[in-house]
Write a protein that holds these residues in place. Sequence first.
Motif, PDB file in Angstrom:
ATOM      1  N   VAL A 270       0.656  -1.217   0.219  1.00 50.77           N
ATOM      2  CA  VAL A 270      -0.019   0.208  -0.156  1.00 50.77           C
ATOM      3  C   VAL A 270       0.805   1.269  -0.249  1.00 50.77           C
ATOM      4  O   VAL A 270       0.530   2.696   0.129  1.00 50.77           O
ATOM      5  N   ALA A 271       1.850   0.849   0.631  1.00 52.39           N
ATOM      6  CA  ALA A 271       2.982   2.428  -0.192  1.00 52.39           C
ATOM      7  C   ALA A 271       2.867   3.339  -1.077  1.00 52.39           C
ATOM      8  O   ALA A 271       3.027   2.789  -1.700  1.00 52.39           O
ATOM      9  N   PRO A 272       2.951   4.376  -0.771  1.00 51.90           N
ATOM     10  CA  PRO A 272       3.164   5.073   0.248  1.00 51.90           C
ATOM     11  C   PRO A 272       2.538   5.567   1.305  1.00 51.90           C
ATOM     12  O   PRO A 272       2.618   6.515   2.124  1.00 51.90           O
ATOM     13  N   ALA A 273       0.720   4.843   1.334  1.00 53.46           N
ATOM     14  CA  ALA A 273      -0.434   4.708   2.105  1.00 53.46           C
ATOM     15  C   ALA A 273       0.083   4.172   3.382  1.00 53.46           C
ATOM     16  O   ALA A 273       1.308   3.391   3.226  1.00 53.46           O
ATOM     17  N   ARG A 274      -0.731   3.989   4.794  1.00 60.62           N
ATOM     18  CA  ARG A 274       0.201   3.378   5.467  1.00 60.62           C
ATOM     19  C   ARG A 274      -1.099   1.913   6.067  1.00 60.62           C
ATOM     20  O   ARG A 274      -1.135   2.324   5.789  1.00 60.62           O
ATOM     21  N   ALA A 275      -0.545   0.807   6.842  1.00 64.79           N
ATOM     22  CA  ALA A 275      -1.387   0.361   6.863  1.00 64.79           C
ATOM     23  C   ALA A 275      -1.448   0.280   8.251  1.00 64.79           C
ATOM     24  O   ALA A 275      -0.376   0.117   8.884  1.00 64.79           O
ATOM     25  N   ALA A 276      -3.137   0.277   8.736  1.00 69.67           N
ATOM     26  CA  ALA A 276      -3.670   0.203  10.605  1.00 69.67           C
ATOM     27  C   ALA A 276      -2.872  -1.486  10.444  1.00 69.67           C
ATOM     28  O   ALA A 276      -2.532  -1.677   9.929  1.00 69.67           O
ATOM     29  N   ALA A 277      -4.168  -1.493  11.347  1.00 67.51           N
ATOM     30  CA  ALA A 277      -4.206  -3.053  12.133  1.00 67.51           C
ATOM     31  C   ALA A 277      -5.691  -3.209  12.256  1.00 67.51           C
ATOM     32  O   ALA A 277      -6.053  -2.790  13.459  1.00 67.51           O
ATOM     33  N   VAL A 278      -6.562  -3.716  12.260  1.00 67.17           N
ATOM     34  CA  VAL A 278      -7.667  -3.764  12.425  1.00 67.17           C
ATOM     35  C   VAL A 278      -7.664  -5.085  13.979  1.00 67.17           C
ATOM     36  O   VAL A 278      -7.030  -6.231  12.977  1.00 67.17           O
TER      37      VAL A 278
END
Length: 377
Positions: A41-49
């Motif tokens: 997903v970079a440059p977006a960031r990944a959250a954690a569910v």
Amino acid sequence: MDSGIMDSRGPKLAIDSGACGYLTIDLKALRRNYDKLSSIVAPARAAAVVKADAYGLGANQVSKALYGHGCRHFFVAHFIEALRLRPQLPRDVSIFVLNGLLPDNEIACAEGGIIPVINSLDQLRQWVEVARSLHRKLPAVLQFDTGMSRLGIPMEDRSAVAACLKTCSDIDILFIMSHLASADDGDSEQNADQLARMRRVAKDFPGYDISFANSGGIFLGSDFHGVLARPGIALYGGAATGGVANPVEPVVRLDVAVVQTRTVPAGARVGYGGVHVTKAQARLATIAAGYADGLPRSLSDRGAVYYDGVRLPIVGRVSMDSTTIDISALPEDALSFGSLVEVLGDHQTLEDLARDAGLISYEILTSLGHRFHRQYV
Ligand SMILES: *Cc1c(COP(=O)(O)O)cnc(C)c1O
């Protein structure tokens, strides 16, 4: 001799806590999965569910491991989960409540530094009032319903929401989100439909960041990524995309202890209801896990466990606390009292077990019981 501790060569249960097996959670694999999803997903960031106790794997342990790996955005479903997680994590993380707030939880949410996902115009107005009463600017996320009809502000309320935001400076909208209903199916037209609606929302709220993709959405391409992806199942090793090879590593392994073995003649009835009748003489083993431990009853006479790579079919009905398996395919002395058989591991994935049970991997994970010895490696 059918049972006893002297005659077995394979792995054995060796703990005195009374647990009936080992649930092993590989935090390194979890981190590698997080890295992999982050890089896609970079440059977006990944959250954690991490809702539902991180899909049953332990929200505290999972969140801490991912925090140490750079994750700063954590999503839970219910406010109570956020309240429990908040003190476990440093202040520089954001915890979001996907289901939003139930009545009377607003003050606790504001004071706890927890961020609600606003799913209706009424909730937005309510949150504005709380901000005013506290004389503070409060953070929030706006969720729009782009076609799942589950949670989120209806599309037709966009202008009312925009008007509300224009007149108040009390709310700090961190980003706008929506959730995909069919992201696990790359061929589904629903993905394009939802993307089109998300673009309309983005146009009406220019300047706001977007969060869109769950695990499946991450694999639909960058149109779906926004600035913050929200993977759950893929972090935990589940297949997020139907039909193609699972791109992530397994995180969970489950080994359960044998509590008894026996040889029965042809015609023996096995388990509740006597629905399974042996066709020939058979060797059986009873393992110390049943539907109360997360082995669904729908595995009765359908599923299997493994030992040394050998498939050992489940025979008869799965009981609450035990399950009987046919071990005739193994050498006589291979299994005995305390031997461990593989329920999830090298030979059986979450998806395999889910398929046999007529369920999805999410249901298997979130049902794994609390009578196993949980080890984080
Ligand atoms: C559960 C959930 C997710 C995570 O979904 P996965 O399919 O497990 O990746 C993301 N966003 C929302 C709104 C959810 O409810």
